[in-house]
Design a protein around this motif. Structure first.
Motif, short mmCIF file in Angstrom:
data_model
loop_
_atom_site.label_atom_id
_atom_site.label_comp_id
_atom_site.label_asym_id
_atom_site.label_seq_id
_atom_site.Cartn_x
_atom_site.Cartn_y
_atom_site.Cartn_z
N TYR A 1 0.82 -1.22 0.00
CA TYR A 1 0.00 0.00 0.00
C TYR A 1 0.86 1.27 0.00
O TYR A 1 0.63 2.18 -0.81
CB TYR A 1 -0.92 -0.02 1.22
CG TYR A 1 -1.84 1.18 1.34
CD1 TYR A 1 -3.12 1.14 0.81
CD2 TYR A 1 -1.44 2.35 2.00
CE1 TYR A 1 -3.98 2.22 0.91
CE2 TYR A 1 -2.28 3.44 2.10
CZ TYR A 1 -3.55 3.38 1.56
OH TYR A 1 -4.38 4.46 1.66
N GLN A 2 1.84 1.33 0.89
CA GLN A 2 2.62 2.56 1.03
C GLN A 2 3.44 2.84 -0.23
O GLN A 2 3.51 3.99 -0.70
CB GLN A 2 3.54 2.48 2.25
CG GLN A 2 2.81 2.54 3.59
CD GLN A 2 2.11 3.88 3.81
OE1 GLN A 2 2.50 4.91 3.26
NE2 GLN A 2 1.06 3.87 4.62
N ALA A 3 4.07 1.82 -0.77
CA ALA A 3 4.86 2.01 -1.99
C ALA A 3 3.98 2.48 -3.15
O ALA A 3 4.34 3.40 -3.89
CB ALA A 3 5.57 0.71 -2.36
N LEU A 4 2.83 1.86 -3.29
CA LEU A 4 1.92 2.22 -4.38
C LEU A 4 1.36 3.61 -4.20
O LEU A 4 1.20 4.36 -5.17
CB LEU A 4 0.79 1.19 -4.48
CG LEU A 4 1.23 -0.19 -4.99
CD1 LEU A 4 0.16 -1.23 -4.70
CD2 LEU A 4 1.53 -0.13 -6.48
N GLN B 1 4.07 6.07 -5.32
CA GLN B 1 4.23 6.13 -6.77
C GLN B 1 3.03 6.83 -7.42
O GLN B 1 3.20 7.60 -8.37
CB GLN B 1 4.44 4.73 -7.32
CG GLN B 1 5.83 4.20 -6.99
CD GLN B 1 5.96 2.71 -6.87
OE1 GLN B 1 6.79 2.20 -6.11
NE2 GLN B 1 5.14 1.96 -7.58
N LEU B 2 1.84 6.57 -6.90
CA LEU B 2 0.65 7.26 -7.41
C LEU B 2 0.79 8.77 -7.21
O LEU B 2 0.53 9.56 -8.13
CB LEU B 2 -0.60 6.74 -6.70
CG LEU B 2 -1.92 7.42 -7.07
CD1 LEU B 2 -2.31 7.11 -8.49
CD2 LEU B 2 -3.02 6.99 -6.10
N THR B 3 1.22 9.16 -6.02
CA THR B 3 1.39 10.58 -5.72
C THR B 3 2.45 11.21 -6.61
O THR B 3 2.30 12.36 -7.07
CB THR B 3 1.76 10.77 -4.24
OG1 THR B 3 0.72 10.22 -3.42
CG2 THR B 3 1.95 12.23 -3.90
N ALA B 4 3.51 10.46 -6.89
CA ALA B 4 4.57 10.97 -7.76
C ALA B 4 4.06 11.24 -9.17
O ALA B 4 4.35 12.29 -9.77
CB ALA B 4 5.74 9.99 -7.79
N GLU C 1 -12.34 -8.96 -2.80
CA GLU C 1 -11.99 -10.12 -3.62
C GLU C 1 -10.50 -10.27 -3.89
O GLU C 1 -10.05 -11.34 -4.30
CB GLU C 1 -12.70 -10.04 -4.99
CG GLU C 1 -14.21 -10.00 -4.93
CD GLU C 1 -14.77 -8.56 -4.88
OE1 GLU C 1 -15.96 -8.39 -4.57
OE2 GLU C 1 -13.98 -7.62 -5.15
N SER C 2 -9.72 -9.21 -3.68
CA SER C 2 -8.31 -9.25 -4.04
C SER C 2 -7.51 -8.32 -3.14
O SER C 2 -8.07 -7.40 -2.52
CB SER C 2 -8.12 -8.83 -5.51
OG SER C 2 -6.75 -8.73 -5.84
N HIS C 3 -6.19 -8.57 -3.08
CA HIS C 3 -5.29 -7.66 -2.38
C HIS C 3 -4.31 -7.01 -3.35
O HIS C 3 -3.41 -6.29 -2.92
CB HIS C 3 -4.51 -8.42 -1.30
CG HIS C 3 -5.38 -9.07 -0.28
ND1 HIS C 3 -6.22 -8.36 0.55
CD2 HIS C 3 -5.57 -10.38 0.04
CE1 HIS C 3 -6.88 -9.19 1.35
NE2 HIS C 3 -6.51 -10.41 1.05
N HIS C 4 -4.48 -7.26 -4.64
CA HIS C 4 -3.57 -6.74 -5.66
C HIS C 4 -4.22 -5.57 -6.39
O HIS C 4 -5.26 -5.72 -7.02
CB HIS C 4 -3.22 -7.84 -6.66
CG HIS C 4 -2.42 -8.97 -6.07
ND1 HIS C 4 -2.10 -10.10 -6.77
CD2 HIS C 4 -1.87 -9.11 -4.84
CE1 HIS C 4 -1.40 -10.91 -6.01
NE2 HIS C 4 -1.26 -10.34 -4.82
N LEU C 5 -3.57 -4.43 -6.34
CA LEU C 5 -4.15 -3.22 -6.91
C LEU C 5 -4.39 -3.35 -8.41
O LEU C 5 -5.35 -2.78 -8.93
CB LEU C 5 -3.24 -2.02 -6.63
CG LEU C 5 -3.77 -0.65 -7.07
CD1 LEU C 5 -5.05 -0.29 -6.32
CD2 LEU C 5 -2.70 0.43 -6.88
N HIS C 6 -3.56 -4.12 -9.11
CA HIS C 6 -3.74 -4.20 -10.57
C HIS C 6 -5.00 -4.96 -10.95
O HIS C 6 -5.39 -4.94 -12.13
CB HIS C 6 -2.49 -4.80 -11.25
CG HIS C 6 -2.37 -6.29 -11.16
ND1 HIS C 6 -1.75 -7.03 -12.14
CD2 HIS C 6 -2.76 -7.18 -10.22
CE1 HIS C 6 -1.77 -8.32 -11.81
NE2 HIS C 6 -2.37 -8.43 -10.66
#
Length: 284
Positions: A60-63, A66-69, A123-128
């Motif tokens: 979560y934190q890494a994503l 990167q989203l903010t960047a 249903e998932s833990h993967h953002l993609h």
């Protein structure tokens, strides 16, 4: 018209470090050398803490960082058109949200993928796997779009309906229009007709290479050497490169193409060759 290319070798949303090399190679392949380019750094693939799950999302934190960047780059440079060369599918979140804010209801989104990417943290833990639901404002906490799309602004193209999983139920719940590879072949003008029929002046395309058949394109996840695509645990694409090229050309000719993502390049030969050479003392 101001254009911008963003290179984001994001792997965390699919928890698969192989997307990093795939993205670097894709940056060389996509013919856009003339575009101003910004490369966004990603987390260290060897850091086990990167994948810590928060709010139902792995890494979560890494994503978030990167989203903010990417959002910061877009807010500063204010491009009219965005090319995203990315790792996994979640790289489309920031640029498509930005384009939604810029063009509003004039924007149509073509999600060219064998999978709908429309799950939630239930249903998932993967953002993609939840990018489309997040763009609709119904997806991952902390990742929902600031400028949510309406369901009728999105079409899922190349979707393998017979292989939809329980986690994909929002395809029906959100009433998102969809077209299978067979339907696209039978009606080659269907996507451009959809754009014209809805009056979209601008269009953005998310091209997940997994929409392609592993017999037509080898650098995708289901085409891993030594494995049988029939045993792949998710839908396997059925389109060919010429078919996709025709679809993209038609969209480009019938609306203003303001966004394009190319994602999920799994360069198996390069990955395997790199791994085979990695233990040699000469290279250390």
């Amino acid at each position: 018209m101001k254009r911008l290319k963003i290179v984001l070798p994001q792997w965390e949303g699919g928890v698969n470090p192989n997307y990093v090399l795939g993205d670097r190679l894709m940056d060389l392949i996509v013919p856009a050398e003339q575009l101003p380019t910004v490369t966004i750094p990603v987390a260290d693939v060897n850091d086990p803490e990167v994948l810590e799950r928060q709010h139902g999302i792995d890494a979560y934190q890494a994503l978030q960082g990167q989203l903010t960047a990417v959002q910061g780059v877009l807010a500063t440079m204010q491009p009219d058109k965005v090319l995203m060369v990315g790792g996994e599918c979640a790289v489309s979140l920031a640029p498509f949200d930005y384009l939604s804010g810029r063009y509003g209801r004039n924007l149509g989104i073509v999600w060219l993928d064998a999978h709908p990417d429309i799950s939630t943290t239930e249903e998932s833990h993967h953002l993609h796997e939840m990018v489309v639901s997040s763009l609709l404002g119904k997806g991952a906490p902390g990742f929902n779009a600031h400028h949510p799309l309406a369901s009728d602004q999105v079409i899922l193209a190349g979707l393998i309906e017979e292989d939809l999983r329980p986690m994909d139920h929002n395809v029906f719940d959100y009433q998102v229009q969809r077209m299978t590879p067979k339907q696209l072949r039978e009606a080659p003008n269907a996507l451009s007709d959809w754009v014209r029929g809805h009056g979209f002046k601008q269009v953005a395309v998310h091209f997940d290479l997994d929409a392609l058949s592993p017999t037509a394109f080898r650098s995708i996840y289901p085409a891993e050497p030594g494995t049988d695509p029939a045993n792949f645990p998710a839908a396997v694409g059925q389109l060919t490169l010429p078919e996709v090229a025709n679809l993209l050309t038609q969209l480009d000719q019938n609306a203003e193409l303001v966004g394009l993502t190319v994602a999920e390049h799994m360069a198996w030969d390069a990955l395997n060759l790199r791994q085979s050479l990695s233990g040699l003392s000469l290279l250390e």
